[in-house]
Design a protein around this motif. Structure first.
Motif, PDB file in Angstrom:
ATOM      1  N   ARG A  93       1.122  -0.915  -0.353  1.00  0.00           N
ATOM      2  CA  ARG A  93       0.360  -0.285   0.241  1.00  0.00           C
ATOM      3  C   ARG A  93       0.979   1.388  -0.205  1.00  0.00           C
ATOM      4  O   ARG A  93       1.181   1.912  -0.797  1.00  0.00           O
ATOM      5  CB  ARG A  93      -0.861  -0.250   1.568  1.00  0.00           C
ATOM      6  CG  ARG A  93      -1.665  -1.487   1.173  1.00  0.00           C
ATOM      7  CD  ARG A  93      -2.352  -0.941   2.478  1.00  0.00           C
ATOM      8  NE  ARG A  93      -3.464  -2.216   2.539  1.00  0.00           N
ATOM      9  CZ  ARG A  93      -3.371  -3.171   3.054  1.00  0.00           C
ATOM     10  NH1 ARG A  93      -1.610  -4.125   3.740  1.00  0.00           N
ATOM     11  NH2 ARG A  93      -4.382  -3.680   3.126  1.00  0.00           N
ATOM     12  N   ASP A  94       1.955   1.329   0.385  1.00  0.00           N
ATOM     13  CA  ASP A  94       2.505   2.615   1.168  1.00  0.00           C
ATOM     14  C   ASP A  94       3.609   2.484  -0.350  1.00  0.00           C
ATOM     15  O   ASP A  94       3.813   4.487  -0.462  1.00  0.00           O
ATOM     16  CB  ASP A  94       3.372   2.338   2.242  1.00  0.00           C
ATOM     17  CG  ASP A  94       3.365   2.344   3.112  1.00  0.00           C
ATOM     18  OD1 ASP A  94       1.592   2.473   3.135  1.00  0.00           O
ATOM     19  OD2 ASP A  94       3.609   1.876   3.766  1.00  0.00           O
ATOM     20  N   GLY A  95       3.810   1.816  -1.050  1.00  0.00           N
ATOM     21  CA  GLY A  95       4.063   1.957  -2.463  1.00  0.00           C
ATOM     22  C   GLY A  95       3.471   2.011  -3.824  1.00  0.00           C
ATOM     23  O   GLY A  95       4.041   3.031  -3.961  1.00  0.00           O
ATOM     24  N   ILE A 118      -6.878   0.198  -3.517  1.00  0.00           N
ATOM     25  CA  ILE A 118      -7.631  -0.254  -3.212  1.00  0.00           C
ATOM     26  C   ILE A 118      -7.893  -2.128  -4.435  1.00  0.00           C
ATOM     27  O   ILE A 118      -7.640  -2.918  -4.835  1.00  0.00           O
ATOM     28  CB  ILE A 118      -8.223  -0.018  -2.631  1.00  0.00           C
ATOM     29  CG1 ILE A 118      -8.336   0.600  -0.992  1.00  0.00           C
ATOM     30  CG2 ILE A 118      -9.518  -1.492  -2.068  1.00  0.00           C
ATOM     31  CD1 ILE A 118      -9.557   0.929  -0.722  1.00  0.00           C
ATOM     32  N   LYS A 119      -8.061  -0.984  -5.770  1.00  0.00           N
ATOM     33  CA  LYS A 119      -8.673  -1.635  -6.862  1.00  0.00           C
ATOM     34  C   LYS A 119      -6.959  -1.862  -7.600  1.00  0.00           C
ATOM     35  O   LYS A 119      -7.497  -3.193  -8.511  1.00  0.00           O
ATOM     36  CB  LYS A 119      -9.757  -0.484  -7.569  1.00  0.00           C
ATOM     37  CG  LYS A 119      -9.396  -1.008  -8.810  1.00  0.00           C
ATOM     38  CD  LYS A 119     -10.664   0.150  -9.579  1.00  0.00           C
ATOM     39  CE  LYS A 119      -9.587   1.152 -10.443  1.00  0.00           C
ATOM     40  NZ  LYS A 119     -10.369   2.292 -10.486  1.00  0.00           N
ATOM     41  N   GLN A 120      -6.394  -1.186  -7.718  1.00  0.00           N
ATOM     42  CA  GLN A 120      -4.828  -2.225  -8.545  1.00  0.00           C
ATOM     43  C   GLN A 120      -4.259  -2.920  -7.514  1.00  0.00           C
ATOM     44  O   GLN A 120      -3.345  -3.393  -8.457  1.00  0.00           O
ATOM     45  CB  GLN A 120      -4.532  -1.222  -9.198  1.00  0.00           C
ATOM     46  CG  GLN A 120      -5.412  -0.004 -10.106  1.00  0.00           C
ATOM     47  CD  GLN A 120      -4.954   1.052 -10.869  1.00  0.00           C
ATOM     48  OE1 GLN A 120      -3.913   1.205 -10.854  1.00  0.00           O
ATOM     49  NE2 GLN A 120      -5.536   1.895 -11.704  1.00  0.00           N
ATOM     50  N   PRO A 158      -6.541  -7.340  -6.171  1.00  0.00           N
ATOM     51  CA  PRO A 158      -5.740  -8.321  -6.964  1.00  0.00           C
ATOM     52  C   PRO A 158      -4.355  -9.137  -6.136  1.00  0.00           C
ATOM     53  O   PRO A 158      -4.888 -10.672  -6.208  1.00  0.00           O
ATOM     54  CB  PRO A 158      -4.581  -7.214  -8.031  1.00  0.00           C
ATOM     55  CG  PRO A 158      -5.553  -6.308  -8.523  1.00  0.00           C
ATOM     56  CD  PRO A 158      -5.843  -5.532  -6.697  1.00  0.00           C
ATOM     57  N   ALA A 159      -4.023  -8.173  -5.054  1.00  0.00           N
ATOM     58  CA  ALA A 159      -2.957  -9.365  -4.397  1.00  0.00           C
ATOM     59  C   ALA A 159      -3.804 -10.257  -3.011  1.00  0.00           C
ATOM     60  O   ALA A 159      -3.355 -11.839  -2.774  1.00  0.00           O
ATOM     61  CB  ALA A 159      -2.543  -8.323  -3.368  1.00  0.00           C
ATOM     62  N   ALA A 160      -4.761 -10.282  -2.616  1.00  0.00           N
ATOM     63  CA  ALA A 160      -5.423 -10.356  -2.110  1.00  0.00           C
ATOM     64  C   ALA A 160      -7.081 -11.673  -2.831  1.00  0.00           C
ATOM     65  O   ALA A 160      -7.360 -12.267  -2.429  1.00  0.00           O
ATOM     66  CB  ALA A 160      -6.945  -9.623  -1.062  1.00  0.00           C
ATOM     67  N   LEU A 161      -6.523 -11.470  -4.211  1.00  0.00           N
ATOM     68  CA  LEU A 161      -7.853 -12.254  -5.009  1.00  0.00           C
ATOM     69  C   LEU A 161      -7.880 -13.742  -4.676  1.00  0.00           C
ATOM     70  O   LEU A 161      -9.057 -13.860  -4.361  1.00  0.00           O
ATOM     71  CB  LEU A 161      -8.187 -11.628  -6.114  1.00  0.00           C
ATOM     72  CG  LEU A 161      -8.643 -12.324  -7.250  1.00  0.00           C
ATOM     73  CD1 LEU A 161     -10.085 -11.707  -6.581  1.00  0.00           C
ATOM     74  CD2 LEU A 161      -8.217 -11.337  -8.841  1.00  0.00           C
ATOM     75  N   PRO A 162      -6.451 -14.441  -4.954  1.00  0.00           N
ATOM     76  CA  PRO A 162      -6.586 -15.569  -4.687  1.00  0.00           C
ATOM     77  C   PRO A 162      -7.850 -15.677  -3.509  1.00  0.00           C
ATOM     78  O   PRO A 162      -8.470 -17.150  -3.344  1.00  0.00           O
ATOM     79  CB  PRO A 162      -5.339 -15.898  -4.483  1.00  0.00           C
ATOM     80  CG  PRO A 162      -4.564 -14.514  -5.456  1.00  0.00           C
ATOM     81  CD  PRO A 162      -5.286 -13.577  -4.773  1.00  0.00           C
ATOM     82  N   GLY A 163      -7.310 -15.423  -2.421  1.00  0.00           N
ATOM     83  CA  GLY A 163      -7.666 -15.748  -0.467  1.00  0.00           C
ATOM     84  C   GLY A 163      -9.342 -15.544  -1.105  1.00  0.00           C
ATOM     85  O   GLY A 163     -10.121 -16.038  -0.245  1.00  0.00           O
ATOM     86  N   ILE A 164      -9.496 -14.050  -1.486  1.00  0.00           N
ATOM     87  CA  ILE A 164     -11.577 -13.959  -2.136  1.00  0.00           C
ATOM     88  C   ILE A 164     -11.839 -15.062  -2.705  1.00  0.00           C
ATOM     89  O   ILE A 164     -13.097 -15.300  -2.071  1.00  0.00           O
ATOM     90  CB  ILE A 164     -11.279 -12.444  -2.496  1.00  0.00           C
ATOM     91  CG1 ILE A 164     -10.902 -11.481  -1.787  1.00  0.00           C
ATOM     92  CG2 ILE A 164     -12.498 -12.187  -2.926  1.00  0.00           C
ATOM     93  CD1 ILE A 164     -10.974 -10.198  -1.784  1.00  0.00           C
ATOM     94  N   VAL A 165     -11.122 -15.560  -3.521  1.00  0.00           N
ATOM     95  CA  VAL A 165     -11.689 -16.091  -4.508  1.00  0.00           C
ATOM     96  C   VAL A 165     -12.079 -17.866  -3.419  1.00  0.00           C
ATOM     97  O   VAL A 165     -13.391 -18.205  -3.722  1.00  0.00           O
ATOM     98  CB  VAL A 165     -11.147 -17.083  -6.344  1.00  0.00           C
ATOM     99  CG1 VAL A 165     -11.486 -17.941  -6.344  1.00  0.00           C
ATOM    100  CG2 VAL A 165     -11.353 -15.748  -6.696  1.00  0.00           C
ATOM    101  N   GLY A 166     -11.390 -17.507  -2.450  1.00  0.00           N
ATOM    102  CA  GLY A 166     -11.312 -19.272  -2.139  1.00  0.00           C
ATOM    103  C   GLY A 166     -12.191 -19.662  -1.057  1.00  0.00           C
ATOM    104  O   GLY A 166     -13.631 -20.141  -0.033  1.00  0.00           O
TER     105      GLY A 166
END
Length: 490
Positions: free
Chosen positions: A373-375, A387-389, A393-401
């Motif tokens: 986020r800081d970067g 949040i969107k970009q 995307p970083a959390a998407l695999p876990g969200i799909v699970g």
């Protein structure tokens, strides 16, 4: 002596063992615990465990095995001409147990002596009158075979209980004496206690595995029995569900699978957007105070019993939808004729799934490293763009699970669909029609007095096995996605 009283006696012996074991250990060290190999309490625990473990294991095994042994022995006294099906034999055995209990009550109440109860003759009127006098109601006449079986049942039960009590008490006292004799200054009590605790922990960890194996084996065996009576091709590819306990049943699973997947799809369409947006707000925008208030309130939904959701669907959501989409509703389109429908069950189930999606997604979003986020913010991106970009995307695999886990929860739901979706097995695209699901039919097929060996009853296990395979595949796929991609963001 009852099993509960025997259990209390064993606990009392264990407490005594703890005290005497600890005292002997201290006495052997001259009252100085520094001279002992282990702490004094370990010597007490060692004696207590020697009292508890063998005796309680024996008690549990005895309580599980004795009823089966007695049932098999007593059943052999019932002539095969007295019944024509396993269901009738079960009813006869119920009367046998009631008569046996009635004889015990009669002896306790002084209506007859123990010898009279064991030698009572099958005078039906007298037996029924004596038992009715102390409140024992029978479902059929007490003939000679039933009375003889009841007397045998009572005798074997009394003998088995006496042998159980003697064996359990003997093991308790023997364990107490053995552990007490070993207790001394050099005895490694801590090692012995930790070995026993390790075995108990391994046993506890094995319960889930053994339970799963037992469930799977019971489903497999009964499913195989079902497919011996009904063609597998008609079950998996049939489009008609019309069980008939008189014969000629059509047991096609496709209408039930359609209703299950249709309701689950509507539920996910409700739960996923709301739960995901709630998770993003709580993890990225909400202040700690707001988060500490909203998150527990949202998770309260997960603690509501599903029967309450079912009543909410039947009494509130269904009539509300009829008032909007019914013939006399606000829109006047006439799409919905009754309160039970796919839409009713799907909406309420979606509300139930919101905390599943939001809590799991919130934890996954919070697990994204703050450095990402800081970067993004350091490069000039706004919070919403980050949040969107970056975060999403970083959390998407876990969200799909998380979504797949919620889907498996939706597929296995029962009470909401029983009360909110109706009982019609059909394949239709209209979400305002009543349909049913696999879980609802499992309940209906196992309810009633149907012969358990009939395909109409055994089909419930085939339905359960199918549902088990579907949800297992979803869970495995969800866990694979989470584990496969999670390491990229750690």
């Amino acid at each position: 002596m009852s099993a509960s009283l025997l259990f209390l006696i064993v606990l009392a012996l264990a407490a005594i063992g703890f005290v005497v074991g600890r005292s002997k250990a201290l006495k052997s060290a001259g009252g100085d615990s520094r001279h002992l190999h282990s702490l004094p309490s370990y010597y007490g625990y060692n004696v207590a465990l020697w009292v508890l473990v063998p005796s309680l294991l024996t008690l549990v095994v005895w309580l599980l095995v004795q009823p089966f042994v007695i049932e098999n022995s007593v059943t052999s006294l019932i002539p095969e001409t007295s019944y024509s099906s396993p269901g009738e034999l079960s009813l006869i055995m119920s009367d046998v147990r009631r008569v046996a209990d009635g004889l015990d009550l009669a002896v306790a109440a002084g209506v007859m002596t123990a010898d009279e109860a064991g030698t009572l003759q099958a005078d039906t009127s007298n037996v029924r009158a004596d038992l009715a006098a102390i409140g024992v109601a029978l479902g059929s006449d007490v003939n000679a075979d039933t009375l003889a079986a009841a007397q045998r049942y009572r005798s074997m039960n009394a003998t088995g209980s006496m042998m159980r009590n003697i064996l359990v008490l003997a093991l308790s006292l023997g364990g107490l004496a053995l552990a007490y004799s070993r207790t001394g200054q050099e005895y490694r009590a801590r090692n012995a206690v930790e070995k026993v605790v390790l075995v108990l922990l391994i046993s506890a960890a094995s319960v889930a595995i053994l339970t799963t194996i037992g469930i799977v084996l019971s489903l497999i065996f009964n499913t195989v029995e079902f497919f011996k009576l009904y063609p597998a091709s008609e079950f998996f590819f049939g489009t008609t569900w019309a069980p008939s306990f008189g014969g000629g049943s059509e047991l096609g699973i496709l209408p039930l699978l359609w209703g299950t997947l249709y309701i689950s799809l509507i539920a996910l369409a409700v739960a996923v957007p709301i739960g995901l947006f709630a998770a993003i707000y709580l993890s990225e925008y909400a202040t700690p105070k707001v988060r500490g208030t909203i998150k527990p309130a949202l998770e309260v939904l997960a603690g509501i019993p599903t029967i309450v959701y079912g009543l909410f669907a039947l009494l509130t959501v269904g009539p509300l939808l009829v008032g909007i989409f019914g013939p006399d509703g606000w829109l006047g389109v006439g799409w919905m004729r009754g309160a039970t429908s796919v839409m009713t069950a799907g909406l309420v189930m979606g509300i139930m799934l919101i905390p599943f999606v939001s809590s799991l997604s919130d934890d996954i979003i919070n697990a994204v490293p703050q450095a990402m986020r800081d970067g993004s913010l350091g490069l000039g991106a706004t919070k919403s763009e980050t949040i969107k970009q970056v975060v999403f995307p970083a959390a998407l695999p876990g969200i799909v699970g998380a979504i797949l886990l919620a889907a498996s929860r939706a597929i296995g739901e029962t009470m909401i669909v029983v009360l909110g979706a109706g009982a019609a097995a059909r394949i239709s695209l209209n979400p305002f029609e009543a349909m049913t699901t696999v879980t609802a039919k499992i309940v209906s097929q196992l309810t009633g007095d149907a012969d358990f060996a009939s395909p109409e009853a055994l089909v419930a296990f085939a339905l359960g096995m199918t549902l088990f395979v579907i949800t297992l595949c979803l869970n495995v796929f969800a866990l694979w996605i989470v584990r496969r991609y999670r390491e990229q963001y750690e």
